[in-house]
Structure formats: C-alpha cells, structure tokens
Scaffold this active site. Structure first.
Site, PDB file in Angstrom:
ATOM      1  CG  ASP A 551     -16.709  -0.170  13.374  1.00 20.03           C
ATOM      2  OD1 ASP A 551     -16.177   0.859  13.440  1.00 20.03           O
ATOM      3  OD2 ASP A 551     -16.781  -0.629  14.701  1.00 20.03           O
ATOM      4  CD  GLU A 554     -10.596   2.524  12.027  1.00 17.87           C
ATOM      5  OE1 GLU A 554     -10.587   1.792  13.060  1.00 17.87           O
ATOM      6  OE2 GLU A 554     -11.656   2.688  11.093  1.00 17.87           O
ATOM      7  CG  ASP A 628     -14.975   3.912  19.174  1.00 17.62           C
ATOM      8  OD1 ASP A 628     -15.987   3.959  18.630  1.00 17.62           O
ATOM      9  OD2 ASP A 628     -14.109   2.957  19.148  1.00 17.62           O
TER      10      ASP A 628
END
Length: 848
Positions: A551, A554, A628
C-alpha cells in the site's frame, strides 16, 4: 523554477469546502523566427533510418516529423510562425496536507516567450558541435555537455537557437493569456540559449531532448535572427532576483500534429491516457503528480465535507495515485515524457498541446503506431511490462476480510457451504488493530499479531491444504509501537537506528501525519533500505504467506531530506516506482533461491499488488488496484469511477488492475452518510467478475457496510459471481500471457479495437471489452433493471447475449437489454471459440 514555497496544512481543520483549482502558468504563445543565413528555406532531414523531419518557411516557419513508411501522417509538428519552446522563471507554492498536494504558480520573474532557430543540422557525434555551440552562450556557463547525450543514438538531428522576450510587464498583462499572472515590475528583456535534439530509438520510437541554458541579460547583435533586425545591447542588474536560485519553468509546445481539440476538419480529437484519473482529457489541464486521489473527487456532498474538515482532502477529477506523462489521440499521435519532474499537460487549445515542465531540460519519446493497440505495445516496449500473474491469484475469489483466526475459519465454512471457488484469503489486519480517535486502525509494524491471529501458521497450513493462499498487507511507513502489548520487533526503532528513514531539515526522522497518528517513512534512496525491508518480507513469507498489498507510496513530503540528495519533487514521483521495485526484487530473489520443481511451481509463486505508481510502474509492479473508492453509485469516486480507472490505466500500460468489490470509503457523519448498500455490493460483484482479479474488501467501516457474508442472499450472489469469474479463467490466462508479452490490458476500452467508430470515443464507464471476445455492459445505477448497450462499427461478427442467446447483428447500433440482479449484460462474439467455451463453462457451473 525560481523559488519554491511549501505550506503545510496537515492540522488545519476548518477549511474552504470549495477550494479553487491550483493555478499554473497560462498558455504561453510567442513568435518563431529563424536565421535565414543558416537555416534553409525548405528541407527534409533524416532522423535515423526510419524518420524524417520537414522544415518549411511557409507562414513563418514550422517543423513536422513523420515515419518514412507513412509520409502523409504527421507524428509531431509545430504551428507555423509560433514558438514551440518557451521558458519562464517563476515562484511556485506547494500546499501539502496528508498526501494531498496543490501546486500553484505565483509571481513570474522572467519570461522568454519568443524563439529563434539559428541552425538545424544532422550530427554524427557531439564533440566538435558542442564546443562550437557553447561558444555561442555569451559568457554563460556551458550547459551543452557531452554527458547529456550519453543515451543518444547517432546520427541525430539538432536544432539550436535562442529564447527571448522583448516585452515589458505592462504589455504582458494587457494580453489576455497573461492577464491573471503577476509579473516582475523591473527588468529588461532577457534571452537564453536552447537546443532540441531528435534521435531514432527503434523502428517506431523517436526520442527528443530539450535543454534551456541559464538566463542571459545581454541580448547581443551577433546572434540576432535576420527577421528581427538589430537589437540594442541590454544590461540589467538583477538585484534581489540574483540571490534567488535561477532556473527555468520550461514549456514544450506541441501543435496540431499531436492533439487538435474540437474544430473544423480535425474536429473532436480525443486524448487518452495520463494514468488512472480520466478517459478523455480534451479541454483540460492535466497535472502529472502522484498523490492521494481524495474523498469524493467532486461528488457531493462528500467532497464538501472532506474539504471542510481536512485541507483539500476531497480531491478532484485530476487527483490520482498513479499519473503517467503519456497520452495518445484519436488520430494515433502519441508521446510520453521520461524523468520525474512535475509537469502539466495543457490540452485546452483547439490547435495544440503544451507541456509545462518544472526543469531546464526534458526528454521523452514520440511514438509511431497505426492503432491504439500498436501504440500501447510500442509504449510498454520501453517502459516495461508486468510478468505473468501466478495462476492461483486469477483462479478464484480473493476473500478480503478481518477479525482474527476464528472469524476466518467461520467465514471459510460458510463459503464452502456455498461452493465458492476461492484462491486466497487476504487478511490486512494480520498486524493487529488499535483504537484511535477515528476508529479501528492497523498497527504499522509488519509482523503477525499472535493475539489476533493465534495459530497463524496452522491457519495458513490448513488453508494451503485446500489450495487456498494467505495474503497480507504492508506499506513503506512505520509507526512507533511502544504501546503495542505483544510486539516482537519494533520496526520503527530498528529503521531509525539504521538511519534509513527520510529526514527533516534538522536531520531527524520526518514524522509524516497519517489520520490519527504520525509515521516514519522509509528512505528508498538509501542503499541499506532495500535489504532491510526484504528481510521483513522474508519473515512474512517464511510463515507461508504468498502475497500482500504493498500500500501507499504516494505521500513523500516535498521538504524531506533524502540520502541521495535529489530534489524531493522529482523523488516524489519516483518513490512509488522504487517501492514497487523493492517488492518485485524480493519476489524474484525469493524465486531464484528455490530449487527444482518448487522453483517452477506456479502454485508457489508470490504476488503483490499496489495502488501508487508512475510511468514505469508496470515494469516493477505485478498487479494494481485502484485505491479507495467511495461506497457509492456516483461518477467521480464511486462504482462508475472504478470502471474509468480500470480502462484509462489500461491505455497507460497498467495491464492488470482491479478495484475493491463494493468500494472502500464509508462515511458515518451526523448529516452525511455513505454506507454500502446490498444492491451496490451485488452490482460491484457483477462488475468485478469481469476484471483481472476478483477481490473483496470490508471497507474502512465494516459495520456500516453490507458484506458478502452478511446473509444468505449476499453469500449466494457472491458464489454466483465467483463462478461467473471462474468461467472465463481459460481466456483470462491467455490475456495475462498476452499482457506480459505486448502490454495490452485484460480489460479494454472499446477505443483500443474500434478507434474509427466515433461513437466509441464518447464512452467512459458505460461498457468495456475483455480482450477482443467478450463485451461487458455493467449496471452502475441504483435501481436499474436494464441498460443500453452499444455494438461498435467495424466488427464482422454478431454479438450474442449470454443469458438469452439473442443475436445483435446491426453494428453501430444501440439496444436496451434487461439486466436483473444476477444477470449482468454480457455479450460474446457469435461463433467464437472463446464465447462458446465461456457459455459451456457457465452451464457446467449451473449458472446458465
């Protein structure tokens, strides 16, 4: 770029719910002039053995590039009489808040919007020409270095000249394109040397490089182009600006040869690509910067609420985890940028595209191809393609859930009762959970929590006996775990002691705000980081884990200090690629360490999936998911956006992608509630039965959401969709192999195979292809029981509805199709082997 100001907004909790779009410099438009003594009137220059550049003095001078096999098809061209390289020195401000970034251009100190061409020539090697070129830099430090051309394929074509300005502030601001920009009040015209170089990289790619020299405040007569006549010798004391870092916010302008948007004979040219965020970028300014995609991205009322409580947390259409500086047009013109500098693709004009780069240099490639599939293949040939996925990950459902050992075994029993084909259990809470001010959150310390998952290794062994893998979760951040009761290792303290965390300006670990707690972030440029983190992964895999979500990636802050010393802005876009590279290298090293049949056994292969990325991520990443999404029907951040991201990323080289079934982000505020409904969950199951991976997620608030295990109805539907997914496994394996060889995505926008059908260009989330043989028209609206399907022009076969068997023979036509829950509109090519095998499998599974 002149100066950079970074403003932190992490802890600002009452904000403007309607933030303005960050301003970048306006579209720069200047004149092109040329030295008629050195530059011929009209001439064709060879660029390698397959490409040619045409120089014409008609209407003020222009350039165009084409492949020799198709001299009538322009790959790149400039607008006659207009500058195609310009430069500016400006002040830039970045507002940062928890992984969201707004880049704004402020004051412009210098602007060179006019361009001269002094020389165009083919060079076979750089030595003599570069010495001569640097002699013309008027006393400035040499900027044309031989090392700049280390990757250049000779012979190459070089264009040299000057960029200059002959207008003062008042005249700039009177012009419509400059009226909203603040220019410095003092100073005369200035100029700078530039060079542009083209070289052939292979049969279908031509490289380009542009470099702009330092600002020069003496515009000398001896380098004046003939059409301008004589220029007065100008001198200027820089004053305060001299104490600033002098650099360029540079522009590379692309003309009609790249994108023409909305007009006359080349009307309605679309531009596709640029990552996960959108399909058609015509009329938009597209920033290329990795960041959080936001909560809502323009959908209301959630974007309003997110922006209000956390600065710019709502995002917009342009915010994305995985941008890519690449695009193609409906006229089969395409380019991409190399490097990692911040850039903006300005596609707001009808006759040109302008790319703004915060650097004094840029390089990239122009692609040749006659179809979207050819361009994608040529693009991925250079940036890289993913390896074939292990067959186990695409053979059945990946069951994403949480709760501990007992919960997993209970749900497993229920799934067995419903005969659900399962490939893996994905358990993101394997590290344990803690209660924070916003709810239950994971401990970011990448080891199993033996209290929550007692008998961890036995659970993995029992599932493995039924060919079911276990997958986990990690990211490149580490949380202090002093208060965690049952930890074995404190990874944050280990990384801190090894000095492999990114640092602040004082040399201390930079603590990055993340929701309710702060974390340290691994410095992926440090030579010791990869080996240390691979050892963390090794311990996880030693327990029997076969895959994980990698995950984040960014959110590298822009004011960190990195071991490499590189500019954090460029490192920011590179960070997700480095994160993918570490995971991929571990996977390959693990495989190499295996022996005999175990090494080659596809059931033993590892896999990881991630959301953050940049241009070269397909080379390092194995599998992606879209991040998400909201648990909603909305277009910008709900179920519809998951289709947009799936298809736009496929055009950008991300061959394997998928979304969380049901979405992720639920909201439970007093006046704003986003809860996953049963209908939304079931329709999302139907949609994802036709993506590369079929994976569930409980979401950020599991108790607010309908889950696949909520009741008999949801379990039965989940079983049905998992079998629907299983029924085209044979074709999925073919497409996965093709993706690894050619870069073509599994799920495809119709534009890839029907680019000449103008109706296809307007399709966004409405429908898509699986390979070439299956057409999917998902139901994406609440309460809908039918959908409109479009059957494209250019197909020789009829399309057959899998549920009714009805044939649709008229191409270029629309038809309404019944779509009750459980019967998503899916069509196969009549008579195709793939279609017939798919239907036979549906019958064997008892679905048809």
């Amino acid at each position: 770029m002149g100066t950079l100001k970074i403003t932190k907004k992490h802890h600002k909790h009452l904000n403007n719910p309607f933030p303005s779009t960050p301003k970048s410099l306006p579209f720069i438009q200047g004149r092109l002039l040329f030295n008629s003594q050195n530059v011929p009137s009209n001439k064709i220059f060879s660029v390698g053995k397959d490409f040619q550049l045409l120089w014409s003095i008609k209407n003020g001078g222009s350039l165009s590039i084409y492949h020799q096999s198709q001299p009538t098809k322009t790959l790149w061209s400039t607008i006659p009489g207009q500058a195609f390289v310009t430069a500016a020195l400006c002040e830039t401000e970045v507002e940062e808040s928890r992984g969201s970034f707004a880049v704004r251009d402020r004051n412009v100190y210098l602007l060179c919007d006019h361009q001269t061409i002094e020389d165009i020539r083919v060079i076979s090697e750089p030595d003599h020409h570069f010495d001569q070129f640097n002699d013309l830099s008027s006393g400035n430090t040499s900027f044309a270095q031989k090392n700049d051309l280390k990757d250049t394929q000779f012979p190459a074509l070089m264009i040299t000249g000057w960029l200059f300005s002959n207008r003062r502030k008042k005249r700039h601001q009177e012009s419509g394109i400059y009226k909203d920009t603040q220019f410095a009040t003092r100073g005369p015209p200035t100029c700078a040397r530039y060079w542009v170089l083209f070289d052939q990289k292979n049969n279908n790619q031509i490289g380009f490089q542009v470099r702009v020299g330092p600002p020069n405040f003496e515009f000398q007569q001896r380098i004046s182009p003939t059409p301008l006549g004589r220029h007065r010798r100008l001198r200027w004391k820089l004053g305060k600006i001299r104490r600033r870092k002098l650099g360029w916010f540079r522009f590379v302008t692309r003309s009609r040869g790249f994108v023409a948007v909305s007009s006359s004979s080349e009307e309605d040219m679309e531009s596709e690509g640029c990552g996960f965020s959108h399909m058609d970028f015509k009329g938009k300014r597209v920033p290329i910067f990795v960041q959080e995609q936001g909560i809502g991205r323009g959908d209301q009322p959630i974007t309003f609420a997110a922006n209000l409580v956390s600065y710019r947390a709502g995002g917009d259409w342009s915010t994305t985890y995985a941008p890519s500086p690449f695009y193609m047009t409906s006229m089969m013109r395409s380019l991409y940028l190399e490097g990692y500098d911040y850039s903006v693709f300005d596609m707001t004009r009808h006759d040109k595209v302008q790319i703004q780069i915060q650097s004094n240099s840029v390089q990239g490639r122009i692609l040749n191809g006659n179809s979207p599939s050819e361009i994608i293949e040529n693009f991925t040939e250079n940036i890289g393609r993913p390896p074939e996925l292990p067959k186990w990950i695409i053979s059945g459902a990946v069951v994403g859930m949480q709760g501990g050992t007992e919960a997993v075994r209970r749900v497993w029993d229920e799934l067995k009762d419903h005969s659900v084909p399962i490939s893996a259990f994905w358990l993101q809470d394997w590290v344990g959970q803690r209660e924070t001010m916003i709810g239950s959150q994971l401990w970011w310390n990448w080891e199993v929590d033996t209290t929550r998952y007692h008998g961890w290794q036995q659970l993995i062994k029992d599932l493995g006996a039924k060919n079911i893998k276990v997958m986990t979760y990690c990211n490149p951040c580490l949380a202090p775990t002093d208060k965690k009761p049952n930890r074995r290792r404190n990874l944050f303290e280990e990384a801190k002691k090894l000095d492999i965390l990114v640092k602040d300006k004082c040399g201390e670990p930079y603590m990055v705000p993340n929701t309710a707690f702060d974390v340290g972030m691994l410095d992926l440029t440090h030579p010791d980081t990869a080996a240390w983190f691979k050892q963390v992964l090794q311990e996880m895999v030693d327990d029997g884990v076969k895959g994980w979500m990698a995950d984040f990636g960014e959110g590298l802050p822009l004011d960190v200090t990195l071991y490499s010393g590189e500019d954090p802005i460029s490192a920011h876009n590179r960070y997700p690629e480095l994160w993918a590279q570490i995971n991929r290298e571990f996977m390959e090293e693990w495989k190499s360490a295996r022996a005999g049949k175990e090494r080659e056994d596809p059931e033993e292969a590892l896999v990881f999936f991630m959301r953050a990325g940049f241009r070269d991520s397909p080379k390092w990443g194995m599998l992606f998911w879209e991040g998400d999404q909201m648990v909603s029907w909305q277009a910008n951040d709900g179920i519809k956006s998951s289709v947009v991201g799936l298809l736009s990323s496929g055009i950008s080289g991300y061959a394997f992608n998928h979304s969380d079934i049901g979405g992720y982000c639920a909201v439970n505020l007093p006046f704003i509630k986003y809860h996953r409904s049963e209908e939304l969950l079931m329709r999302w199951m139907e949609l994802n039965a036709f993506t590369t991976v079929f994976r569930t997620h409980e979401g950020n608030k599991p108790s607010c959401n309908s889950q696949f295990y909520s009741n008999h109805k949801t379990l039965s539907h989940f079983a049905r969709c998992a079998k629907l997914y299983k029924a085209w496994y044979f074709y999925r394996t073919q497409l996965v192999k093709e993706a690894a060889q050619k870069g073509l995505p599994v799920c495809r926008h119709l534009f890839i195979h029907y680019p000449n059908d103008r109706n296809v260009h307007s399709l966004s989330y409405h429908q898509f292809l699986i390979g070439t043989e299956i057409l999917v028209v998902p139901v994406l609206d609440k309460g809908k029981k039918n959908v409109k399907a479009y059957f494209p022009e250019g197909e020789t076969c009829s399309w057959q509805h899998i549920w009714s068997g009805k044939l649709f023979k008229e191409h270029g036509s629309e038809a309404w199709v019944e779509a009750p829950i459980g019967y998503p509109p899916v069509f196969i090519k009549a008579g195709s082997t793939v279609g017939e095998t798919f239907v036979d499998n549906l019958r064997n599974f008892g679905i048809l």
